[in-house]
Write an enzyme that holds these catalytic residues in place. Structure first.
Site, PDB file in Angstrom:
ATOM      1  CE1 TYR A 193      -4.075  -1.987   0.308  1.00  0.00           C
ATOM      2  CE2 TYR A 193      -2.624  -3.548   2.096  1.00  0.00           C
ATOM      3  CZ  TYR A 193      -3.745  -2.995   1.040  1.00  0.00           C
ATOM      4  OH  TYR A 193      -4.723  -4.167   0.895  1.00  0.00           O
ATOM      5  CG  ASN A 213     -11.275  -2.983  -7.510  1.00  0.00           C
ATOM      6  OD1 ASN A 213     -11.742  -2.654  -8.697  1.00  0.00           O
ATOM      7  ND2 ASN A 213     -10.073  -3.819  -7.364  1.00  0.00           N
ATOM      8  CB  CYS A 229      -7.306  -4.524  -4.906  1.00  0.00           C
ATOM      9  SG  CYS A 229      -8.914  -5.571  -5.185  1.00  0.00           S
ATOM     10  CG  HIS A 230      -5.624 -10.223  -6.623  1.00  0.00           C
ATOM     11  ND1 HIS A 230      -6.210  -9.508  -7.937  1.00  0.00           N
ATOM     12  CD2 HIS A 230      -4.550 -11.006  -7.367  1.00  0.00           C
ATOM     13  CE1 HIS A 230      -5.742 -10.015  -8.940  1.00  0.00           C
ATOM     14  NE2 HIS A 230      -4.606 -10.651  -8.597  1.00  0.00           N
ATOM     15  CD  GLU A 275      -2.680 -12.612 -10.763  1.00  0.00           C
ATOM     16  OE1 GLU A 275      -1.707 -11.942  -9.979  1.00  0.00           O
ATOM     17  OE2 GLU A 275      -3.515 -12.168 -11.151  1.00  0.00           O
TER      18      GLU A 275
END
Length: 167
Positions: A105, A128, A136-137, A163
């Site tokens: 952040y 979001n 945002c993950h 990912e």
């Protein structure tokens, strides 16, 4: 009254909900979080209706492709968030975080030219409207811990592992 095209897609992390205004994706959320999604849509559109449609804007097909391993499936999908200027700036920055990486952040706030605004960035992330695509993950706490995800930390953990992020 605004009509929005709407679909539900089964996935490994639960049913995914998508809504489109016909030009862009305006929501991507999870079953069980309909109240959150509907509140965000109502804030933006006032009165609206979700009209069941198969694969609005090809979004459902792209969700399936992403879940099957095509991590670039969302790259060209237009989204429209309808947030405040600060929220939209945060959400554009989320989309720019490369697949397979995470940021904090604080780093995201600094990237936006607001190094002391990590809490404000975190709050914007919590609102979001287009999960996964506006990634945002991929944002974690300063110490690297998984923190806050509107869809739940288990989904965040799954998405990052999907990912290729090693946590």
């Amino acid at each position: 009254m605004t009509d929005l095209d709407f679909d539900r897609i089964p996935s490994a992390i639960g049913e995914i909900l998508v809504a489109s205004d016909g030009r862009a994706l305006v929501a991507l959320d999870y079953a069980g979080y309909e109240a959150r999604m509907n509140a965000l849509l109502a804030k933006r559109y006032g009165r609206f209706r979700l009209i069941g449609r198969t694969d609005p804007l090809g979004a459902s097909s792209r969700v399936r492709a992403y879940m099957a391993g095509d991590l670039a499936a969302f790259d060209e999908l237009p989204v429209a968030t309808g947030g405040t200027p600060f929220q939209d700036e945060c959400w554009r920055a989320l989309r720019a975080i490369p697949v397979g990486t995470v940021t904090t952040y604080g780093t995201l706030a600094a990237r936006l030219g607001r190094p002391n605004a990590s809490r404000a960035v975190g709050y914007a992330n919590s609102l979001n409207p287009v999960a996964i695509i506006l990634a945002c993950h991929r944002v974690v706490g300063q110490n690297g811990d998984l923190t806050g995800y509107a869809g739940g930390l288990e989904r965040k953990r799954w998405l990052l592992a999907h990912e290729g992020v090693k946590m």
